[in-house]
Design an enzyme around this catalytic site. Structure first.
Site, mmCIF file in Angstrom:
data_model
loop_
_atom_site.group_PDB
_atom_site.id
_atom_site.type_symbol
_atom_site.label_atom_id
_atom_site.label_comp_id
_atom_site.label_asym_id
_atom_site.label_seq_id
_atom_site.Cartn_x
_atom_site.Cartn_y
_atom_site.Cartn_z
ATOM 1 C CE LYS A 9 -7.459 4.228 -1.318
ATOM 2 N NZ LYS A 9 -7.106 4.541 -2.583
ATOM 3 C CE1 TYR A 49 -5.076 9.423 -0.329
ATOM 4 C CE2 TYR A 49 -7.049 10.049 0.306
ATOM 5 C CZ TYR A 49 -6.353 9.162 -0.132
ATOM 6 O OH TYR A 49 -6.717 7.950 0.024
ATOM 7 C CG PHE A 57 -5.237 11.966 -8.330
ATOM 8 C CD1 PHE A 57 -5.636 12.174 -7.016
ATOM 9 C CD2 PHE A 57 -4.392 12.141 -9.058
ATOM 10 C CE1 PHE A 57 -3.883 11.697 -6.151
ATOM 11 C CE2 PHE A 57 -3.108 12.090 -8.162
ATOM 12 C CZ PHE A 57 -2.598 11.684 -6.636
ATOM 13 N NE ARG A 85 2.146 1.816 0.012
ATOM 14 C CZ ARG A 85 1.807 2.323 -1.052
ATOM 15 N NH1 ARG A 85 0.685 3.442 -0.195
ATOM 16 N NH2 ARG A 85 2.313 3.262 -2.087
ATOM 17 C CB THR A 91 -1.343 3.436 -6.934
ATOM 18 O OG1 THR A 91 -0.329 3.718 -6.574
ATOM 19 C CG2 THR A 91 -2.753 4.327 -7.338
ATOM 20 N NE ARG A 102 -4.508 0.423 -3.830
ATOM 21 C CZ ARG A 102 -3.354 0.496 -4.001
ATOM 22 N NH1 ARG A 102 -2.663 0.944 -4.261
ATOM 23 N NH2 ARG A 102 -4.191 1.726 -2.720
ATOM 24 C CG ASN A 112 -7.082 3.120 -5.399
ATOM 25 O OD1 ASN A 112 -7.603 2.864 -4.589
ATOM 26 N ND2 ASN A 112 -5.495 2.922 -5.474
ATOM 27 C CG HIS A 115 -4.450 4.877 2.566
ATOM 28 N ND1 HIS A 115 -3.750 5.462 1.747
ATOM 29 C CD2 HIS A 115 -4.148 4.837 3.716
ATOM 30 C CE1 HIS A 115 -2.986 6.098 2.302
ATOM 31 N NE2 HIS A 115 -2.672 5.834 3.894
ATOM 32 C CD GLU A 126 -1.438 7.202 6.611
ATOM 33 O OE1 GLU A 126 -0.511 8.349 4.548
ATOM 34 O OE2 GLU A 126 -1.709 6.360 6.159
HETATM 35 N N1 UDP Z 1 -5.662 8.306 -7.532
HETATM 36 C C1 UDP Z 1 -6.131 8.439 -9.005
HETATM 37 N N2 UDP Z 1 -6.166 8.905 -9.765
HETATM 38 C C2 UDP Z 1 -3.848 9.024 -9.992
HETATM 39 C C3 UDP Z 1 -3.151 8.571 -8.644
HETATM 40 C C4 UDP Z 1 -4.053 8.192 -7.590
HETATM 41 O O1 UDP Z 1 -7.439 8.927 -8.605
HETATM 42 O O2 UDP Z 1 -4.160 9.163 -11.235
HETATM 43 C C5 UDP Z 1 -5.875 8.554 -6.172
HETATM 44 C C6 UDP Z 1 -6.100 6.817 -5.795
HETATM 45 O O3 UDP Z 1 -7.370 6.172 -5.257
HETATM 46 C C7 UDP Z 1 -5.759 6.416 -4.700
HETATM 47 C C8 UDP Z 1 -5.476 7.295 -4.443
HETATM 48 O O4 UDP Z 1 -5.018 9.186 -5.165
HETATM 49 O O5 UDP Z 1 -4.998 5.522 -4.380
HETATM 50 C C9 UDP Z 1 -2.915 8.150 -3.142
HETATM 51 O O6 UDP Z 1 -2.421 8.364 -4.821
HETATM 52 P P1 UDP Z 1 -0.844 7.431 -4.287
HETATM 53 O O7 UDP Z 1 -0.536 7.913 -5.379
HETATM 54 O O8 UDP Z 1 -0.940 7.614 -2.988
HETATM 55 O O9 UDP Z 1 -1.835 6.032 -3.985
HETATM 56 P P2 UDP Z 1 -1.729 5.007 -3.181
HETATM 57 O O10 UDP Z 1 0.217 5.487 -1.599
HETATM 58 O O11 UDP Z 1 -2.934 4.975 -2.758
HETATM 59 O O12 UDP Z 1 -1.221 3.749 -3.750
HETATM 60 MG MG MG Z 2 0.142 7.128 -1.464
#
Ligand code: UDP
Ligand code: MG
Length: 156
Positions: A9, A49, A57, A85, A91, A102, A112, A115, A126
């Site tokens: 990112k 997204y 968010f 992952r 996350t 992370r 974070n 992705h 994707e």
């Molecule tokens: N995110 C955020 N606030 C939240 C949850 C998610 O800003 O409360 C952002 C964060 O950058 C995250 C992305 O949204 O990586 C996508 O969220 P997801 O739950 O899919 O997490 P990921 O799959 O990236 O772990």
């Molecule tokens: Mg996700």
């Protein structure tokens, strides 16, 4: 072999962490099938997204993801989606375990660093949102037979 879409990112790029993060995947044994530096177009970020469209968010997330260059990667390997992952960690940077990307490099929940696709269905969508078919390369690393046991019917 499975492929997954990884995005380093804008915060990872701005903080000079491209090399460190890619090195972790390389050392693990995941193979790079595609890679490029780009600024994500607004419409692509919105599509990517879309599953989060209703979340509070979402607008900030789309703004963040389009705010500067990112590195997109297609990583390949047996169980590549789950392995990536797990290397990424939870996350939120504030909660991610030490030893994960992370967990080791960030404290923010929104910024974070990375992705990674979360399922084969998401990966398929994707990968082709960010890469043209011909940008994903079929090649065999010369070390493959040491990364995997290739003596059986499938890589082990
Ligand atoms: N995110 C955020 N606030 C939240 C949850 C998610 O800003 O409360 C952002 C964060 O950058 C995250 C992305 O949204 O990586 C996508 O969220 P997801 O739950 O899919 O997490 P990921 O799959 O990236 O772990
Ligand atoms: Mg996700």
């Amino acid at each position: 072999m499975e492929r997954t879409l990884i995005i380093l990112k804008p915060d990872a790029v701005q903080r000079g962490l491209i090399g460190e993060i890619i090195t972790r995947f390389e050392k693990k044994g995941l193979q790079i099938a595609g890679m490029k530096l780009m600024v994500i177009p607004q419409s692509v970020a919105e599509t990517h997204y879309a599953p989060h469209k209703e979340k509070p968010f979402y607008p900030g997330l789309v703004r963040f993801m389009t705010s500067g260059p990112v590195v997109v990667l297609a990583l390949q390997g047996v169980n590549a989606i789950t392995i990536a992952r797990n290397l990424m960690g939870a996350t939120f940077g504030s909660k991610a375990a030490p030893g994960t990307i992370r967990g080791d490099y960030g404290v923010s929940n929104a910024y974070n660093l990375i992705h990674g696709s979360d399922s084969p269905e998401a990966a398929e969508k994707e990968l082709y949102l960010f890469f043209k078919k011909e940008e994903l390369l079929d090649w065999t690393p010369t070390i493959q037979s040491w990364v995997y046991d290739m003596t059986g019917a499938k890589p082990e």
